[in-house]
Design a protein around this motif. Structure first.
Motif, PDB file in Angstrom:
ATOM      1  N   VAL A 135       0.867  -1.175   0.000  1.00 35.65           N
ATOM      2  CA  VAL A 135       0.000   0.000   0.000  1.00 35.65           C
ATOM      3  C   VAL A 135       0.902   1.222   0.000  1.00 35.65           C
ATOM      4  O   VAL A 135       1.934   1.247   0.675  1.00 35.65           O
ATOM      5  CB  VAL A 135      -0.924  -0.002   1.237  1.00 35.65           C
ATOM      6  CG1 VAL A 135      -1.678   1.311   1.356  1.00 35.65           C
ATOM      7  CG2 VAL A 135      -1.897  -1.165   1.157  1.00 35.65           C
ATOM      8  N   VAL A 136       0.527   2.243  -0.763  1.00 35.34           N
ATOM      9  CA  VAL A 136       1.384   3.419  -0.945  1.00 35.34           C
ATOM     10  C   VAL A 136       0.816   4.616  -0.195  1.00 35.34           C
ATOM     11  O   VAL A 136      -0.368   4.943  -0.343  1.00 35.34           O
ATOM     12  CB  VAL A 136       1.548   3.752  -2.443  1.00 35.34           C
ATOM     13  CG1 VAL A 136       2.415   4.997  -2.630  1.00 35.34           C
ATOM     14  CG2 VAL A 136       2.149   2.560  -3.182  1.00 35.34           C
ATOM     15  N   ASP A 137       1.654   5.259   0.617  1.00 39.28           N
ATOM     16  CA  ASP A 137       1.247   6.478   1.317  1.00 39.28           C
ATOM     17  C   ASP A 137       0.901   7.556   0.283  1.00 39.28           C
ATOM     18  O   ASP A 137       1.626   7.738  -0.694  1.00 39.28           O
ATOM     19  CB  ASP A 137       2.385   6.968   2.223  1.00 39.28           C
ATOM     20  CG  ASP A 137       1.983   8.148   3.070  1.00 39.28           C
ATOM     21  OD1 ASP A 137       2.000   9.284   2.552  1.00 39.28           O
ATOM     22  OD2 ASP A 137       1.643   7.954   4.242  1.00 39.28           O
ATOM     23  N   PRO A 138      -0.205   8.296   0.488  1.00 40.16           N
ATOM     24  CA  PRO A 138      -0.631   9.271  -0.526  1.00 40.16           C
ATOM     25  C   PRO A 138       0.348  10.407  -0.757  1.00 40.16           C
ATOM     26  O   PRO A 138       0.324  11.032  -1.810  1.00 40.16           O
ATOM     27  CB  PRO A 138      -1.963   9.800   0.030  1.00 40.16           C
ATOM     28  CG  PRO A 138      -1.936   9.481   1.484  1.00 40.16           C
ATOM     29  CD  PRO A 138      -1.156   8.213   1.613  1.00 40.16           C
ATOM     30  N   SER A 139       1.240  10.677   0.202  1.00 39.90           N
ATOM     31  CA  SER A 139       2.210  11.761  -0.007  1.00 39.90           C
ATOM     32  C   SER A 139       3.149  11.456  -1.160  1.00 39.90           C
ATOM     33  O   SER A 139       3.702  12.364  -1.778  1.00 39.90           O
ATOM     34  CB  SER A 139       3.010  12.020   1.271  1.00 39.90           C
ATOM     35  OG  SER A 139       3.845  10.909   1.582  1.00 39.90           O
ATOM     36  N   LEU A 140       3.338  10.175  -1.487  1.00 32.07           N
ATOM     37  CA  LEU A 140       4.200   9.793  -2.608  1.00 32.07           C
ATOM     38  C   LEU A 140       3.506   9.939  -3.950  1.00 32.07           C
ATOM     39  O   LEU A 140       4.141   9.854  -4.996  1.00 32.07           O
ATOM     40  CB  LEU A 140       4.677   8.347  -2.440  1.00 32.07           C
ATOM     41  CG  LEU A 140       5.492   8.038  -1.185  1.00 32.07           C
ATOM     42  CD1 LEU A 140       5.831   6.560  -1.136  1.00 32.07           C
ATOM     43  CD2 LEU A 140       6.756   8.881  -1.136  1.00 32.07           C
ATOM     44  N   LEU A 141       2.197  10.156  -3.927  1.00 34.18           N
ATOM     45  CA  LEU A 141       1.424  10.232  -5.160  1.00 34.18           C
ATOM     46  C   LEU A 141       0.936  11.634  -5.470  1.00 34.18           C
ATOM     47  O   LEU A 141       0.281  11.858  -6.484  1.00 34.18           O
ATOM     48  CB  LEU A 141       0.204   9.307  -5.069  1.00 34.18           C
ATOM     49  CG  LEU A 141       0.487   7.855  -4.700  1.00 34.18           C
ATOM     50  CD1 LEU A 141      -0.816   7.077  -4.585  1.00 34.18           C
ATOM     51  CD2 LEU A 141       1.421   7.213  -5.706  1.00 34.18           C
ATOM     52  N   GLY A 157       1.643  17.873  -6.493  1.00 30.64           N
ATOM     53  CA  GLY A 157       2.543  18.964  -6.124  1.00 30.64           C
ATOM     54  C   GLY A 157       3.590  18.478  -5.147  1.00 30.64           C
ATOM     55  O   GLY A 157       3.792  17.281  -4.985  1.00 30.64           O
ATOM     56  N   PRO A 158       4.274  19.414  -4.469  1.00 29.41           N
ATOM     57  CA  PRO A 158       5.269  19.029  -3.477  1.00 29.41           C
ATOM     58  C   PRO A 158       4.636  18.118  -2.428  1.00 29.41           C
ATOM     59  O   PRO A 158       3.597  18.417  -1.866  1.00 29.41           O
ATOM     60  CB  PRO A 158       5.714  20.373  -2.883  1.00 29.41           C
ATOM     61  CG  PRO A 158       5.409  21.369  -3.949  1.00 29.41           C
ATOM     62  CD  PRO A 158       4.169  20.867  -4.635  1.00 29.41           C
ATOM     63  N   GLY A 159       5.273  16.992  -2.192  1.00 31.54           N
ATOM     64  CA  GLY A 159       4.713  16.010  -1.275  1.00 31.54           C
ATOM     65  C   GLY A 159       4.723  16.490   0.159  1.00 31.54           C
ATOM     66  O   GLY A 159       5.583  17.261   0.568  1.00 31.54           O
ATOM     67  N   SER A 160       3.758  16.043   0.906  1.00 24.70           N
ATOM     68  CA  SER A 160       3.680  16.384   2.317  1.00 24.70           C
ATOM     69  C   SER A 160       3.213  15.155   3.070  1.00 24.70           C
ATOM     70  O   SER A 160       2.049  14.770   2.992  1.00 24.70           O
ATOM     71  CB  SER A 160       2.728  17.562   2.532  1.00 24.70           C
ATOM     72  OG  SER A 160       2.609  17.851   3.906  1.00 24.70           O
ATOM     73  N   PHE A 161       4.131  14.550   3.798  1.00 21.61           N
ATOM     74  CA  PHE A 161       3.798  13.392   4.613  1.00 21.61           C
ATOM     75  C   PHE A 161       2.956  13.866   5.789  1.00 21.61           C
ATOM     76  O   PHE A 161       3.360  14.740   6.551  1.00 21.61           O
ATOM     77  CB  PHE A 161       5.083  12.740   5.113  1.00 21.61           C
ATOM     78  CG  PHE A 161       4.864  11.561   6.012  1.00 21.61           C
ATOM     79  CD1 PHE A 161       4.587  10.309   5.483  1.00 21.61           C
ATOM     80  CD2 PHE A 161       4.933  11.705   7.392  1.00 21.61           C
ATOM     81  CE1 PHE A 161       4.385   9.220   6.313  1.00 21.61           C
ATOM     82  CE2 PHE A 161       4.736  10.623   8.223  1.00 21.61           C
ATOM     83  CZ  PHE A 161       4.460   9.378   7.686  1.00 21.61           C
ATOM     84  N   THR A 162       1.768  13.308   5.939  1.00 13.73           N
ATOM     85  CA  THR A 162       0.871  13.744   7.008  1.00 13.73           C
ATOM     86  C   THR A 162       0.400  12.552   7.823  1.00 13.73           C
ATOM     87  O   THR A 162       0.229  11.449   7.287  1.00 13.73           O
ATOM     88  CB  THR A 162      -0.376  14.466   6.455  1.00 13.73           C
ATOM     89  OG1 THR A 162      -1.176  13.523   5.716  1.00 13.73           O
ATOM     90  CG2 THR A 162       0.018  15.633   5.563  1.00 13.73           C
ATOM     91  N   PRO A 163       0.158  12.750   9.105  1.00 13.59           N
ATOM     92  CA  PRO A 163      -0.378  11.669   9.930  1.00 13.59           C
ATOM     93  C   PRO A 163      -1.704  11.136   9.405  1.00 13.59           C
ATOM     94  O   PRO A 163      -1.933   9.922   9.404  1.00 13.59           O
ATOM     95  CB  PRO A 163      -0.543  12.332  11.302  1.00 13.59           C
ATOM     96  CG  PRO A 163       0.506  13.409  11.330  1.00 13.59           C
ATOM     97  CD  PRO A 163       0.522  13.928   9.918  1.00 13.59           C
ATOM     98  N   ARG A 164      -2.581  12.036   8.958  1.00 14.86           N
ATOM     99  CA  ARG A 164      -3.883  11.583   8.468  1.00 14.86           C
ATOM    100  C   ARG A 164      -3.721  10.714   7.222  1.00 14.86           C
ATOM    101  O   ARG A 164      -4.377   9.668   7.080  1.00 14.86           O
ATOM    102  CB  ARG A 164      -4.787  12.780   8.171  1.00 14.86           C
ATOM    103  CG  ARG A 164      -6.185  12.364   7.706  1.00 14.86           C
ATOM    104  CD  ARG A 164      -7.110  13.566   7.587  1.00 14.86           C
ATOM    105  NE  ARG A 164      -7.325  14.203   8.874  1.00 14.86           N
ATOM    106  CZ  ARG A 164      -8.195  13.763   9.787  1.00 14.86           C
ATOM    107  NH1 ARG A 164      -8.916  12.684   9.546  1.00 14.86           N
ATOM    108  NH2 ARG A 164      -8.333  14.401  10.925  1.00 14.86           N
ATOM    109  N   GLY A 165      -2.877  11.148   6.288  1.00 19.03           N
ATOM    110  CA  GLY A 165      -2.655  10.357   5.077  1.00 19.03           C
ATOM    111  C   GLY A 165      -2.071   8.993   5.390  1.00 19.03           C
ATOM    112  O   GLY A 165      -2.474   7.979   4.807  1.00 19.03           O
ATOM    113  N   PHE A 166      -1.123   8.968   6.321  1.00 19.78           N
ATOM    114  CA  PHE A 166      -0.518   7.698   6.722  1.00 19.78           C
ATOM    115  C   PHE A 166      -1.569   6.777   7.337  1.00 19.78           C
ATOM    116  O   PHE A 166      -1.643   5.593   7.012  1.00 19.78           O
ATOM    117  CB  PHE A 166       0.617   7.965   7.716  1.00 19.78           C
ATOM    118  CG  PHE A 166       1.304   6.726   8.217  1.00 19.78           C
ATOM    119  CD1 PHE A 166       2.381   6.183   7.531  1.00 19.78           C
ATOM    120  CD2 PHE A 166       0.869   6.098   9.377  1.00 19.78           C
ATOM    121  CE1 PHE A 166       3.017   5.034   7.988  1.00 19.78           C
ATOM    122  CE2 PHE A 166       1.498   4.948   9.848  1.00 19.78           C
ATOM    123  CZ  PHE A 166       2.575   4.414   9.152  1.00 19.78           C
TER     124      PHE A 166
END
Length: 203
Positions: free
Chosen positions: A117-123, A126-135
């Motif tokens: 499963v791929v974290d949405p920040s990698l998809l 625009g500039p990616g933003s790793f977020t707790p909610r997305g994770f």
């Protein structure tokens, strides 16, 4: 030996690497070389038919270097991880695949016969933003009994300090959280222990 250079800009879908990577590991296709648009593509010669992946180092101790990884080495690393954990499972990919820790998630997934499963920040477009909610939302898509992920300390810190506490329940459901890429502060490891998270340091 052939080489398949692959741009991995923000928005690149890592799932697209699974088949070329599987072919490279089996010796049935060219070696894959994921790289960012801002990074130079690999242009050197491959010394062996066994080379499956070429990745760039982070450059933390100098200029970034391009490292050639054999199918045998990748397979041995995957097997050693499974042996150390005591199981194989389904991975949540939260690290870019042009880094060795990211590509290893795909390698381990292939050897385990699981689709990551791929974290949405990698998809993101625009500039990616790793977020707790997305994770946390990505973690909900994991279906295997055993759940695994690989993070860097900054990511784990962000997840543990999430004011909405959306990520902590998701983290607690992981059977193992590999932590590497940089030294982990003692305070971060202690915070993970307090929450009874199964963190395994790989750095």
């Amino acid at each position: 030996m052939e080489l398949l250079p692959l741009h991995t800009p923000q928005g690149f879908r890592p799932e697209g690497l699974l088949q070329p990577l599987q072919d490279a590991l089996a010796g049935e296709g060219p070696a894959v070389a994921p790289f960012l648009d801002r990074a130079p593509a690999f242009t050197g010669a491959l010394p062996s038919e066994d080379i499956a992946v070429v990745v760039s180092t982070s450059g933390s101790t100098g200029a970034p270097k391009q490292t050639m990884l054999s199918a045998a080495a990748l397979g041995a690393s995957s097997a050693a991880t499974a042996q150390r954990l005591g199981f194989e499972g389904q991975w949540l990919l939260a690290l870019p695949v042009h880094y060795v820790a990211g590509i290893q998630v795909l390698v381990r997934s292939l050897y385990a016969g699981q689709r990551p499963v791929v974290d949405p920040s990698l998809l993101a477009d625009g500039p990616g933003s790793f977020t707790p909610r997305g994770f946390a939302e990505a973690a909900e898509d994991l279906t295997d009994r055993y759940r695994l992920t690989s993070l860097v300390p900054t990511q784990l810190s962000r997840l543990l300090s999430d004011p909405d506490q959306t990520a902590l329940p998701a983290l607690k459901r992981f059977n193992a959280i590999l932590l590497g890429g940089a030294p982990a502060p003692a305070a971060l490891l202690e915070a993970a222990r307090r929450e009874d998270l199964r963190v395994i340091q790989t750095y």
